[in-house]
Design a protein around this motif. Sequence first.
Motif, PDB file in Angstrom:
ATOM      1  N   ILE A   1      27.670  36.207  47.313  1.00  0.00           N
ATOM      2  CA  ILE A   1      27.778  35.093  46.380  1.00  0.00           C
ATOM      3  C   ILE A   1      29.256  34.814  46.153  1.00  0.00           C
ATOM      4  O   ILE A   1      30.037  35.739  45.929  1.00  0.00           O
ATOM      5  CB  ILE A   1      27.104  35.422  45.030  1.00  0.00           C
ATOM      6  CG1 ILE A   1      25.598  35.552  45.210  1.00  0.00           C
ATOM      7  CG2 ILE A   1      27.422  34.358  43.975  1.00  0.00           C
ATOM      8  CD1 ILE A   1      24.892  34.275  45.594  1.00  0.00           C
ATOM      9  N   GLN A   2      29.650  33.547  46.236  1.00  0.00           N
ATOM     10  CA  GLN A   2      31.035  33.151  45.995  1.00  0.00           C
ATOM     11  C   GLN A   2      31.191  32.659  44.563  1.00  0.00           C
ATOM     12  O   GLN A   2      30.427  31.804  44.098  1.00  0.00           O
ATOM     13  CB  GLN A   2      31.448  32.029  46.952  1.00  0.00           C
ATOM     14  CG  GLN A   2      32.834  31.470  46.706  1.00  0.00           C
ATOM     15  CD  GLN A   2      33.934  32.436  47.115  1.00  0.00           C
ATOM     16  OE1 GLN A   2      33.973  32.892  48.251  1.00  0.00           O
ATOM     17  NE2 GLN A   2      34.821  32.749  46.184  1.00  0.00           N
ATOM     18  N   ILE A   3      32.162  33.211  43.850  1.00  0.00           N
ATOM     19  CA  ILE A   3      32.537  32.711  42.533  1.00  0.00           C
ATOM     20  C   ILE A   3      33.952  32.160  42.621  1.00  0.00           C
ATOM     21  O   ILE A   3      34.892  32.899  42.917  1.00  0.00           O
ATOM     22  CB  ILE A   3      32.469  33.798  41.448  1.00  0.00           C
ATOM     23  CG1 ILE A   3      31.046  34.349  41.315  1.00  0.00           C
ATOM     24  CG2 ILE A   3      32.954  33.238  40.108  1.00  0.00           C
ATOM     25  CD1 ILE A   3      30.900  35.425  40.252  1.00  0.00           C
ATOM     26  N   ASN A   4      34.095  30.863  42.401  1.00  0.00           N
ATOM     27  CA  ASN A   4      35.418  30.230  42.354  1.00  0.00           C
ATOM     28  C   ASN A   4      35.802  30.039  40.894  1.00  0.00           C
ATOM     29  O   ASN A   4      35.094  29.389  40.125  1.00  0.00           O
ATOM     30  CB  ASN A   4      35.412  28.890  43.085  1.00  0.00           C
ATOM     31  CG  ASN A   4      35.270  29.046  44.584  1.00  0.00           C
ATOM     32  OD1 ASN A   4      34.339  28.512  45.193  1.00  0.00           O
ATOM     33  ND2 ASN A   4      36.163  29.788  45.197  1.00  0.00           N
ATOM     34  N   THR A   5      36.932  30.606  40.517  1.00  0.00           N
ATOM     35  CA  THR A   5      37.336  30.621  39.113  1.00  0.00           C
ATOM     36  C   THR A   5      38.211  29.435  38.732  1.00  0.00           C
ATOM     37  O   THR A   5      38.617  29.321  37.575  1.00  0.00           O
ATOM     38  CB  THR A   5      38.096  31.915  38.792  1.00  0.00           C
ATOM     39  OG1 THR A   5      39.278  31.986  39.608  1.00  0.00           O
ATOM     40  CG2 THR A   5      37.223  33.140  39.048  1.00  0.00           C
ATOM     41  N   GLY A   6      38.546  28.545  39.679  1.00  0.00           N
ATOM     42  CA  GLY A   6      39.412  27.407  39.370  1.00  0.00           C
ATOM     43  C   GLY A   6      40.793  27.899  38.976  1.00  0.00           C
ATOM     44  O   GLY A   6      41.466  28.557  39.751  1.00  0.00           O
ATOM     45  N   THR A   7      41.209  27.599  37.746  1.00  0.00           N
ATOM     46  CA  THR A   7      42.521  28.048  37.276  1.00  0.00           C
ATOM     47  C   THR A   7      42.498  29.464  36.729  1.00  0.00           C
ATOM     48  O   THR A   7      43.540  30.002  36.352  1.00  0.00           O
ATOM     49  CB  THR A   7      43.052  27.098  36.187  1.00  0.00           C
ATOM     50  OG1 THR A   7      42.069  26.986  35.157  1.00  0.00           O
ATOM     51  CG2 THR A   7      43.352  25.729  36.760  1.00  0.00           C
ATOM     52  N   GLY A   8      41.316  30.073  36.646  1.00  0.00           N
ATOM     53  CA  GLY A   8      41.210  31.441  36.143  1.00  0.00           C
ATOM     54  C   GLY A   8      41.754  32.450  37.129  1.00  0.00           C
ATOM     55  O   GLY A   8      41.659  32.259  38.353  1.00  0.00           O
ATOM     56  N   CYS A   9      42.311  33.555  36.619  1.00  0.00           N
ATOM     57  CA  CYS A   9      42.989  34.524  37.485  1.00  0.00           C
ATOM     58  C   CYS A   9      42.230  35.837  37.604  1.00  0.00           C
ATOM     59  O   CYS A   9      42.786  36.825  38.089  1.00  0.00           O
ATOM     60  CB  CYS A   9      44.399  34.781  36.953  1.00  0.00           C
ATOM     61  SG  CYS A   9      44.429  35.369  35.242  1.00  0.00           S
TER      62      CYS A   9
END
Length: 276
Positions: free
Chosen positions: A141-149
């Motif tokens: 599963i891919q989780i893209n956090t956007g601007t989250g680090c």
Amino acid sequence: MCVTCGCSDDGEIKITNLETDEAEHHHTHTLPDGTVITHSHSHDTHIEAPQIHAKIHNTTISLEQDILAKNNLLAAQNRGWFKGRNILALNLMSSPGAGKTTLLTQTINDLKNQLSISVIEGDQETANDAKKIKETGSKVIQINTGTGCHLDASMIERGLQELNPPLNSVVMIENVGNLVCPALFDLGELAKVVILSVTEGEDKPLKYPHIFRASNIMILTKIDLLPYVDFDVQKCIEYAREINPQIQIFQVSATTGTGLEKWYAWLIENLKTCQH
């Protein structure tokens, strides 16, 4: 702005199931009173629900404590979920380019006949690493956090609903490349694993002590490159143990296979422990 680590919390988190290629989007917004709201939608549905109810207090320390307390509660729930299914969950952390994905894909390929390994892949953008993992035949599963680090316990909870790993298996959580923020957030994992490559400085444990102090395991990768880089292995080990005397260290090369057998033996033994 997340006061705990400084990353932005006004952005989009996307969770993608690479089996179905369906993505669920989570938009977060901070209201003037400090309340953080998450909007979730998938396809034509749109669900609005509060994710964190945290009012701005007189100090940022109070808000930080609220955020971490909320995260730790969800992490405890995740930990119970893993324990109830005899799942060994590991949180893999490193700086970008240290070799997490290469080590992970090699581990899956070498152990696929012995262990069932599923992966939650964390990156700010793209599914490039998740696609590499999918090629091994592993569930991912891919989780893209956007601007989250960093990944947090809430993201892992939602990711597990999509991943649905089998009983008596291993879940590898590949965190966002960062040697600071991922160490602050408990995900419910059994152990934190920090990965350091010989192409980085041997003083990394001294520069980023918290992540090495919080980790159970340090994996020193790319040791096949030692003849070509200026890296003192012994000093690196001394620095790591100065920060964390209990840390267990593996020296490996995912390219040549050197040292991987000890890492694999640790995985197999600790999965057995989870099953008892």
